[in-house]
Design a protein around this motif. Structure first.
Motif, PDB file in Angstrom:
ATOM      1  N   GLU A 167      46.905 -73.489  -3.951  1.00  0.00           N
ATOM      2  CA  GLU A 167      46.107 -72.331  -4.375  1.00  0.00           C
ATOM      3  C   GLU A 167      45.248 -71.827  -3.224  1.00  0.00           C
ATOM      4  OE1 GLU A 167      44.300 -69.380  -6.756  1.00  0.00           O
ATOM      5  OE2 GLU A 167      46.212 -70.440  -6.773  1.00  0.00           O
ATOM      6  N   GLY A 202      46.240 -66.341   2.043  1.00  0.00           N
ATOM      7  CA  GLY A 202      47.455 -65.728   2.568  1.00  0.00           C
ATOM      8  C   GLY A 202      48.069 -66.533   3.680  1.00  0.00           C
ATOM      9  N   ARG A 211      45.913 -71.968  -0.012  1.00  0.00           N
ATOM     10  CA  ARG A 211      46.768 -71.203   0.905  1.00  0.00           C
ATOM     11  C   ARG A 211      47.089 -69.831   0.346  1.00  0.00           C
ATOM     12  NH1 ARG A 211      49.933 -75.927   0.716  1.00  0.00           N
ATOM     13  NH2 ARG A 211      49.365 -77.456   2.302  1.00  0.00           N
ATOM     14  N   ARG A 212      47.284 -69.758  -0.969  1.00  0.00           N
ATOM     15  CA  ARG A 212      47.572 -68.466  -1.582  1.00  0.00           C
ATOM     16  C   ARG A 212      46.391 -67.505  -1.420  1.00  0.00           C
ATOM     17  NH1 ARG A 212      46.551 -65.451  -5.760  1.00  0.00           N
ATOM     18  NH2 ARG A 212      45.010 -66.926  -6.608  1.00  0.00           N
TER      19      ARG A 212
END
Length: 416
Positions: free
Chosen positions: A408, A414, A410-411
């Motif tokens: 999450e 980006g 990293r999401r």
């Protein structure tokens, strides 16, 4: 004969409990150790810990009654945590009732129970913790809140109880919870009150919350806090920010023997080769030397043991700390090694693991770097995250949860 066949193998179950107690402590140490990565924790000590917890779960109700419930009154916190975790993981219906009775009746066991609550999943645990938030006993409220905050769960009306408490620990907890609360933006006054608190721990908690919710007044307090006794957290923040004057303030702290270790640790998170140069004179110091070595490893990406520049030191400490697991540089060979490495790194550039420091490198180090440095790396990412974005990663949680939270994170960044 059938009854004898069904009788648990008590010596085996007792060994499972003894091993779970030992491994729980080893696991706690591994989560902040400089010589473990997340994957190594998962495949090593944590895997062994859960194998022994599973062995206790297989013992079912007889093991719970004869071994686990009595262990909740142990003088050893890691035995209490391991027994509580096994009860939560097991099929015994009365486990929650038993655990919350101990939580209420035996205050001295609360920290160990809270740690098990924070790290172990059980279908009925979160509702029970939320219900405890309305208890009239503020200490019980704080215990439940601590486990919920660790799980990133909101505290609701209990938040105001904690923030208004006479207990500094409760105020700290309330401030730690603030950034994750739905109405966090309206709590700037609580942060300002925390920044002016007489208790240093409360000030540090207010600083951590203020960096997310009220940066302007918070940074003013950070600079002053870095000059105070116990200002290691503020010194680290100055190093991570690395704006005009921040390095000079930390370099000045090197002259103070009491503040020097915290200053070296903080400067090690800048990743600047000239800062390594500035710390070389303390390579021979028993306390500061390993921190200088850690600074070198973080900047170059080269392990000092692998480079053959460490010394073997046999000493027994009364209490194990992460610093005891750092390699001890052999001063002269280490200095010579650094001088050979120095030409690879440019002044004015920051480095991490041998590469120019950028967000991708920080995320990679957070994922696969030494456990000891990960909380500071997360803080670095948070300081540079878009306004209003809260990065959530519990670096002292079980590794499976950490891996989910990393996905999450990293999401949100980006970072792929």
């Amino acid at each position: 004969m059938h009854e004898l066949d069904d009788e648990p193998l008590w010596d085996v179950l007792e060994e499972h409990l003894d091993e779970a107690e030992f491994l729980w402590e080893s696991w706690e140490q591994s989560l902040v150790a400089p010589n473990y990565t997340l994957e190594e924790v998962a495949s090593g000590v944590e895997s062994r810990l859960y194998a022994h917890l599973d062995g206790l779960v297989i013992g079912d109700a007889p093991a719970a009654e004869r071994l686990l419930v009595p262990a909740l009154e142990s003088d050893e916190p890691t035995r209490v945590s391991a027994a509580a975790a096994a009860l939560l993981l097991g099929p015994v219906d009365s486990a929650l009732d038993t655990l919350f009775t101990v939580l209420q009746d035996l205050p001295e066991q609360r920290p160990a129970l809270v740690r098990a609550f924070a790290c172990t999943d059980h279908a009925g645990l979160l509702p029970r913790l939320r219900a405890t938030l309305s208890d009239v006993d503020e200490a019980l409220v704080a215990a439940a809140a601590e486990a919920l905050v660790f799980r990133h769960e909101p505290l609701g009306e209990a938040l105001s109880v904690l923030l208004a408490s006479d207990d500094p620990a409760a105020r700290c907890l309330g401030l730690q919870a603030l950034p994750g609360e739905p109405e966090a933006a309206g709590q700037v006054r609580a942060i300002q009150a925390g920044l002016a608190d007489d208790d240093p721990g409360v000030v540090d908690a207010a600083i951590a919350a203020g960096l997310v919710l009220a940066p302007a007044p918070t940074w003013t307090r950070v600079r002053a806090r870095a000059e105070e006794p116990g200002g290691a957290f503020a010194m680290l923040l100055l190093a991570l920010r690395d704006q005009a004057g921040d390095r000079a303030a930390l370099l000045a702290a090197l002259a103070d023997a009491a503040r020097r270790p915290a200053a070296i640790y903080a400067l090690g998170h800048v990743g600047a080769p000239d800062l390594v140069d500035a710390c070389l004179e303390w390579l021979e110091d028993a306390e500061a030397g390993p921190l200088v070595g850690e600074m070198m490893q973080a900047l170059t990406g080269i392990d000092l043991d692998d480079a053959g520049v460490t010394a073997t030191v046999e000493e027994e400490a009364l209490e194990h700390t992460p610093e005891h697991d750092l390699p001890r540089p052999d001063p002269l060979p280490t200095m010579q090694w650094w001088l050979r490495q120095r030409s690879r790194f440019e002044d004015g550039q920051r480095y991490l693991q041998g590469e120019p420091r950028a967000r991708a490198e920080v995320v990679e180090a957070l994922t696969s770097g030494p456990m000891r440095r990960r909380s500071a790396l997360l803080l670095d990412l948070q300081l540079r995250a878009p306004r209003g974005v809260l990065l959530r990663l519990q670096t002292r949680a079980p590794t499976a949860r950490q891996q989910r939270e990393l996905v999450e994170l990293r999401r949100l960044l980006g970072a792929g």
